[in-house]
Design an enzyme around this catalytic site. Structure first.
Site, PDB file in Angstrom:
ATOM      1  N   CYS A   1       0.919  -1.096   0.060  1.00 52.48           N
ATOM      2  CA  CYS A   1       0.034  -0.023  -0.115  1.00 52.48           C
ATOM      3  C   CYS A   1       0.859   1.200  -0.076  1.00 52.48           C
ATOM      4  O   CYS A   1       0.618   2.089  -0.918  1.00 52.48           O
ATOM      5  CB  CYS A   1      -0.868   0.054   1.145  1.00 52.48           C
TER       6      CYS A   1
ATOM      7  N   CYS B   1      -1.251   1.706  -3.214  1.00 55.84           N
ATOM      8  CA  CYS B   1      -2.324   2.725  -2.966  1.00 55.84           C
ATOM      9  C   CYS B   1      -1.905   4.060  -2.935  1.00 55.84           C
ATOM     10  O   CYS B   1      -2.659   4.963  -3.561  1.00 55.84           O
ATOM     11  CB  CYS B   1      -3.187   2.429  -1.590  1.00 55.84           C
TER      12      CYS B   1
ATOM     13  N   LYS C   1      -0.089   5.195  -6.084  1.00 47.30           N
ATOM     14  CA  LYS C   1      -1.111   5.343  -7.214  1.00 47.30           C
ATOM     15  C   LYS C   1      -1.858   6.527  -7.097  1.00 47.30           C
ATOM     16  O   LYS C   1      -2.187   7.059  -7.998  1.00 47.30           O
ATOM     17  CB  LYS C   1      -1.738   4.044  -6.898  1.00 47.30           C
TER      18      LYS C   1
ATOM     19  N   GLY D   1      -8.426  -5.877 -16.701  1.00 46.39           N
ATOM     20  CA  GLY D   1      -9.870  -5.017 -16.739  1.00 46.39           C
ATOM     21  C   GLY D   1     -10.125  -4.672 -15.310  1.00 46.39           C
ATOM     22  O   GLY D   1     -11.185  -4.445 -14.798  1.00 46.39           O
TER      23      GLY D   1
ATOM     24  N   TYR E   1      -9.214  -3.621 -11.124  1.00 44.31           N
ATOM     25  CA  TYR E   1      -8.787  -2.107 -10.541  1.00 44.31           C
ATOM     26  C   TYR E   1      -7.458  -1.602 -10.878  1.00 44.31           C
ATOM     27  O   TYR E   1      -7.593  -0.480 -11.326  1.00 44.31           O
ATOM     28  CB  TYR E   1      -8.468  -2.376  -9.058  1.00 44.31           C
ATOM     29  N   ILE E   2      -6.638  -2.331 -11.110  1.00 44.08           N
ATOM     30  CA  ILE E   2      -5.202  -1.748 -11.449  1.00 44.08           C
ATOM     31  C   ILE E   2      -5.116  -1.499 -12.968  1.00 44.08           C
ATOM     32  O   ILE E   2      -4.547  -0.192 -13.177  1.00 44.08           O
ATOM     33  CB  ILE E   2      -3.960  -2.661 -11.038  1.00 44.08           C
TER      34      ILE E   2
ATOM     35  N   GLU F   1      -7.192   1.802 -13.038  1.00 45.29           N
ATOM     36  CA  GLU F   1      -6.537   2.990 -12.572  1.00 45.29           C
ATOM     37  C   GLU F   1      -5.668   3.505 -13.525  1.00 45.29           C
ATOM     38  O   GLU F   1      -5.217   4.876 -13.482  1.00 45.29           O
ATOM     39  CB  GLU F   1      -6.303   2.820 -11.031  1.00 45.29           C
TER      40      GLU F   1
ATOM     41  N   ARG G   1     -10.122  -9.039 -21.666  1.00 44.05           N
ATOM     42  CA  ARG G   1     -10.524 -10.354 -22.488  1.00 44.05           C
ATOM     43  C   ARG G   1     -11.829 -10.651 -22.520  1.00 44.05           C
ATOM     44  O   ARG G   1     -12.391 -11.521 -23.092  1.00 44.05           O
ATOM     45  CB  ARG G   1      -9.501 -11.444 -21.806  1.00 44.05           C
TER      46      ARG G   1
ATOM     47  N   GLY H   1      -4.135  -9.110 -11.950  1.00 47.28           N
ATOM     48  CA  GLY H   1      -4.235  -9.779 -10.694  1.00 47.28           C
ATOM     49  C   GLY H   1      -3.071  -9.913  -9.611  1.00 47.28           C
ATOM     50  O   GLY H   1      -2.069  -9.673 -10.204  1.00 47.28           O
TER      51      GLY H   1
ATOM     52  N   ASP I   1      -3.580  -9.668   2.162  1.00 48.92           N
ATOM     53  CA  ASP I   1      -3.689 -10.438   0.706  1.00 48.92           C
ATOM     54  C   ASP I   1      -3.178 -11.621   0.790  1.00 48.92           C
ATOM     55  O   ASP I   1      -3.669 -12.508  -0.198  1.00 48.92           O
ATOM     56  CB  ASP I   1      -2.651  -9.358  -0.051  1.00 48.92           C
TER      57      ASP I   1
ATOM     58  N   THR J   1      -6.313  -2.749   1.647  1.00 50.96           N
ATOM     59  CA  THR J   1      -5.513  -2.570   2.908  1.00 50.96           C
ATOM     60  C   THR J   1      -6.372  -2.335   4.075  1.00 50.96           C
ATOM     61  O   THR J   1      -6.021  -2.877   5.283  1.00 50.96           O
ATOM     62  CB  THR J   1      -4.893  -1.128   2.533  1.00 50.96           C
TER      63      THR J   1
ATOM     64  N   HIS K   1     -26.932  21.117  -0.047  1.00 52.92           N
ATOM     65  CA  HIS K   1     -27.394  21.459  -1.370  1.00 52.92           C
ATOM     66  C   HIS K   1     -26.549  22.789  -1.701  1.00 52.92           C
ATOM     67  O   HIS K   1     -26.031  23.319  -0.576  1.00 52.92           O
ATOM     68  CB  HIS K   1     -28.587  22.019  -1.525  1.00 52.92           C
TER      69      HIS K   1
ATOM     70  N   GLU L   1     -26.038  14.773  -2.437  1.00 52.46           N
ATOM     71  CA  GLU L   1     -27.547  14.814  -2.043  1.00 52.46           C
ATOM     72  C   GLU L   1     -28.361  14.038  -2.710  1.00 52.46           C
ATOM     73  O   GLU L   1     -29.335  13.619  -2.288  1.00 52.46           O
ATOM     74  CB  GLU L   1     -27.964  16.366  -2.007  1.00 52.46           C
TER      75      GLU L   1
HETATM   76  P1  NDP Z   1      -8.267  -7.967 -10.394  1.00 43.74           P
HETATM   77  O1  NDP Z   1      -8.347  -9.126  -9.817  1.00 43.74           O
HETATM   78  O2  NDP Z   1      -8.953  -6.840  -9.701  1.00 43.74           O
HETATM   79  O3  NDP Z   1      -8.335  -7.848 -12.032  1.00 43.74           O
HETATM   80  C1  NDP Z   1      -7.473  -8.949 -12.729  1.00 43.74           C
HETATM   81  C2  NDP Z   1      -7.710  -8.524 -14.194  1.00 43.74           C
HETATM   82  O4  NDP Z   1      -6.923  -9.099 -15.269  1.00 43.74           O
HETATM   83  C3  NDP Z   1      -9.139  -9.031 -14.701  1.00 43.74           C
HETATM   84  O5  NDP Z   1      -9.786  -8.043 -15.389  1.00 43.74           O
HETATM   85  C4  NDP Z   1      -8.983 -10.206 -15.090  1.00 43.74           C
HETATM   86  O6  NDP Z   1      -9.704 -10.730 -16.260  1.00 43.74           O
HETATM   87  C5  NDP Z   1      -7.501 -10.033 -15.786  1.00 43.74           C
HETATM   88  N1  NDP Z   1      -6.796 -11.278 -16.256  1.00 43.74           N
HETATM   89  C6  NDP Z   1      -6.703 -12.165 -15.341  1.00 43.74           C
HETATM   90  N2  NDP Z   1      -5.763 -13.146 -15.720  1.00 43.74           N
HETATM   91  C7  NDP Z   1      -5.577 -12.974 -17.066  1.00 43.74           C
HETATM   92  C8  NDP Z   1      -4.637 -13.336 -18.333  1.00 43.74           C
HETATM   93  N3  NDP Z   1      -3.892 -14.367 -18.081  1.00 43.74           N
HETATM   94  N4  NDP Z   1      -4.634 -12.541 -19.264  1.00 43.74           N
HETATM   95  C9  NDP Z   1      -5.326 -11.446 -19.275  1.00 43.74           C
HETATM   96  N5  NDP Z   1      -6.068 -10.857 -18.369  1.00 43.74           N
HETATM   97  C10 NDP Z   1      -6.231 -11.453 -17.239  1.00 43.74           C
HETATM   98  O7  NDP Z   1      -6.543  -7.663 -10.150  1.00 43.74           O
HETATM   99  P2  NDP Z   1      -5.419  -6.390 -10.255  1.00 43.74           P
HETATM  100  O8  NDP Z   1      -4.416  -6.781 -10.477  1.00 43.74           O
HETATM  101  O9  NDP Z   1      -6.185  -5.351 -11.070  1.00 43.74           O
HETATM  102  O10 NDP Z   1      -5.737  -5.895  -8.744  1.00 43.74           O
HETATM  103  C11 NDP Z   1      -5.401  -6.663  -7.699  1.00 43.74           C
HETATM  104  C12 NDP Z   1      -6.271  -6.502  -6.462  1.00 43.74           C
HETATM  105  O11 NDP Z   1      -5.552  -5.410  -5.696  1.00 43.74           O
HETATM  106  C13 NDP Z   1      -7.763  -6.175  -6.742  1.00 43.74           C
HETATM  107  O12 NDP Z   1      -8.592  -7.305  -6.818  1.00 43.74           O
HETATM  108  C14 NDP Z   1      -8.018  -5.220  -5.390  1.00 43.74           C
HETATM  109  O13 NDP Z   1      -8.495  -5.854  -4.296  1.00 43.74           O
HETATM  110  C15 NDP Z   1      -6.769  -4.733  -5.282  1.00 43.74           C
HETATM  111  N6  NDP Z   1      -6.471  -3.179  -5.518  1.00 43.74           N
HETATM  112  C16 NDP Z   1      -7.386  -2.418  -4.986  1.00 43.74           C
HETATM  113  C17 NDP Z   1      -7.507  -1.070  -5.390  1.00 43.74           C
HETATM  114  C18 NDP Z   1      -8.432   0.092  -4.487  1.00 43.74           C
HETATM  115  O14 NDP Z   1      -8.745  -0.524  -3.688  1.00 43.74           O
HETATM  116  N7  NDP Z   1      -8.653   1.078  -5.373  1.00 43.74           N
HETATM  117  C19 NDP Z   1      -6.511  -0.415  -6.298  1.00 43.74           C
HETATM  118  C20 NDP Z   1      -5.713  -1.593  -6.849  1.00 43.74           C
HETATM  119  C21 NDP Z   1      -5.821  -2.775  -6.245  1.00 43.74           C
HETATM  120  P3  NDP Z   1     -11.359 -11.332 -15.912  1.00 43.74           P
HETATM  121  O15 NDP Z   1     -12.107 -10.396 -15.437  1.00 43.74           O
HETATM  122  O16 NDP Z   1     -11.964 -11.848 -17.331  1.00 43.74           O
HETATM  123  O17 NDP Z   1     -10.860 -12.415 -14.860  1.00 43.74           O
END
Ligand code: NDP
Length: 463
Positions: free
Chosen positions: A43, A48, A51, A180, A182-183, A186, A203, A267, A308, A316, A441, A446
């Site tokens: 974090c 976090c 970022k 697609g 969070y990361i 963002e 995907r 992920g 995690d 976090t 307001h 609101e």
């Molecule tokens: P996420 O689990 O949120 O998303 C992973 C993405 O990668 C999904 O869109 C998934 O697709 C895709 N994916 C997985 N495997 C593959 C692959 N082999 N090829 C192509 N695409 C793939 O992971 P992040 O890395 O974005 O973040 C990890 C975690 O960190 C989050 O889940 C969240 O909990 C935490 N985080 C929180 C934040 C916040 O609170 N603002 C900010 C950043 C991170 P599909 O949907 O099809 O499975």
């Protein structure tokens, strides 16, 4: 009790580990902690905090454009990546210092070393592959967090993850971001806001899987409006080739994209490799997450894990809350359980997302009869500012009890707004109580207390 060096030894000084250390020490435990990288963890050091600083930095171009609608002329504004990174690093250093101070102030002994379990009560400490010592502890807490997942494709070594994105020597003019979640979303906003050309490859059918569908659709539409080339149902990356000065990305359908950088945000995997878990019999699941019970206890009774590394909710504040519960239970004499319901969260996309409680699809699965309230409008700031960006807000209500089951928002300040709404949801507030709350307001917030008419049933069914 056997004569151990510590009452509690923690592996990993991130948000969860440091909080557990501080609280256990406050309850009178002798605490040691090992960290192989920098105290502060994901974090603070590579998540976090940096970022959010980059998100702030990336918003100024739009703010300057909006300012003109308010009579300002902003000329000659320019952006310097190296200067941003240096200032961000200085802030991370400052926070790292505060975390170190927290450990010192609470009499927690820091071992700047990698830790590996030798047996249920013994930890081997190493630096640069050499053993530097061994410590023993009555209880051991694994709080090693996660690490970005990476694909095994030709040319993967040319790609970066969020870890490296924070330290790029130069801002890429073009970047391809895979993922697609969070990361990915963002960072697409960050690089796009700073002026890079961003191609985001996802995907499946829509980004931010698991979130409310209206949230996903609104964020995707707004990201595209701002210039992100978001491609859903995209073929995944097959290989990356380095050519003179740039990278050639080849997708599995044979199509190619020329770019300067490729980032995978697919992920985060539990950081459990080489920890000695198998040696001592700590069970993990198929992705390597430590399996724990409601007390955070692993299959070895004196070894615990939280945050995690347990791959439950990777946030976090969840790790911190777990650490508080763990320390209170094990060292404070107050058995405390973590409640994972209605955890609010934000995604710092542009515009951001704030969400708490059930998304519509989950509410429909769990409840017989729900009402949906929605608001969709152009926020006041954009009237003179000129942006076409929308704000979308949504409440999900159980008809039978009138309880608000979920609140979701995409729009300016969504994270700030949803935090307060999260309190109401945690308290089990009803829609009538939302309605009885006097509005502030003029704000966007609101709308959460002024939405009076549910989306008509027929329309809901058609959507
Ligand atoms: P996420 O689990 O949120 O998303 C992973 C993405 O990668 C999904 O869109 C998934 O697709 C895709 N994916 C997985 N495997 C593959 C692959 N082999 N090829 C192509 N695409 C793939 O992971 P992040 O890395 O974005 O973040 C990890 C975690 O960190 C989050 O889940 C969240 O909990 C935490 N985080 C929180 C934040 C916040 O609170 N603002 C900010 C950043 C991170 P599909 O949907 O099809 O499975």
């Amino acid at each position: 009790m056997a004569d151990y060096d510590y009452d509690l030894f923690i592996i990993g000084a991130g948000s969860g580990g440091v909080r557990a250390a501080r609280m256990a020490s406050t309850y009178g435990a002798r605490v040691g902690i090992a960290e192989e990288s920098r105290v502060g963890g994901t974090c603070v050091i590579r998540g976090c905090v940096p970022k959010k600083l980059l998100v702030y930095a990336s918003q100024f171009a739009e703010e300057f454009a909006w300012a003109e609608g308010y009579g300002w002329s902003v000329e000659g504004a320019s952006f310097h990546w190296a200067s941003l990174i240096a200032r961000k690093d200085a802030e991370i250093d400052r926070l790292n210092g505060l975390y170190l101070q927290t450990l010192r102030n609470n009499n927690v002994t820091l071992h700047e070393a990698r830790a590996e379990l030798a047996d249920a009560h013994t930890v081997i400490l190493t630096r640069n592959g050499h053993e530097t010592g061994r410590v023993t502890a009555d209880k051991i807490l694994i709080a090693v967090g996660g690490w970005p997942a990476m694909v095994n494709i030709p040319g993967a070594e040319h790609a970066i993850t969020s870890n490296e994105a924070f330290h790029l020597k130069a801002q890429p003019k073009r970047i391809v971001i895979a993922g697609g979640g969070y990361i990915a979303c963002e960072f697409a906003g960050i690089f796009n806001g700073l002026g890079s050309h961003v191609v985001q490859l996802y995907r499946s059918t829509q980004i931010l899987r698991g979130f409310d569908q209206d949230i996903r659709d609104t964020v995707a539409a707004e990201m595209r409006k701002k210039g992100v080339d978001l491609r859903v149902e995209s073929p995944v990356i097959e290989r990356i080739d380095k050519r003179d000065g740039d990278l050639l990305v080849t997708l599995v359908d044979g199509s190619t994209i020329e770019t300067d950088a490729v980032m995978f945000a697919i992920g985060r995997a539990p950081n459990t490799q080489g920890l000695g878990l198998e040696t001592v019999g700590v069970e993990t699941n198929d992705v390597g997450a430590v399996l724990v019970d409601e007390d955070f206890r692993s299959s070895v009774p004196n070894i615990f894990a939280l945050g995690d590394v347990t791959d439950r909710i990777q946030l976090t504040p969840v790790a911190i809350a777990e650490a508080m519960a763990f320390a209170a239970t094990q060292f404070g004499g107050v058995p405390t359980f973590m409640d994972y319901r209605d955890v609010p969260s934000a995604v710092f996309t542009q515009p951001p997302v704030g969400t708490c409680g059930l998304p519509e699809h989950e509410a429909r699965d769990l409840y017989d009869d729900i009402d949906i309230y929605k608001a969709d409008f152009r926020p006041m700031k954009h009237t003179l500012g000129g942006a076409s960006e929308r704000t979308m807000m949504k409440l999900i209500v159980d008809r039978q009890t009138d309880r608000v089951l979920g609140a979701h928002m995409v729009g300016l300040d969504a994270g700030e707004i949803i935090q307060g709404i999260g309190v109401a949801i945690k308290c089990g507030a009803t829609k009538a109580q939302f309605d009885a709350t006097v509005a502030i307001h003029p704000t966007a917030a609101e709308e959460f207390v002024t939405m009076r008419t549910p989306v008509p049933r027929l329309k809901q069914a058609a959507e």
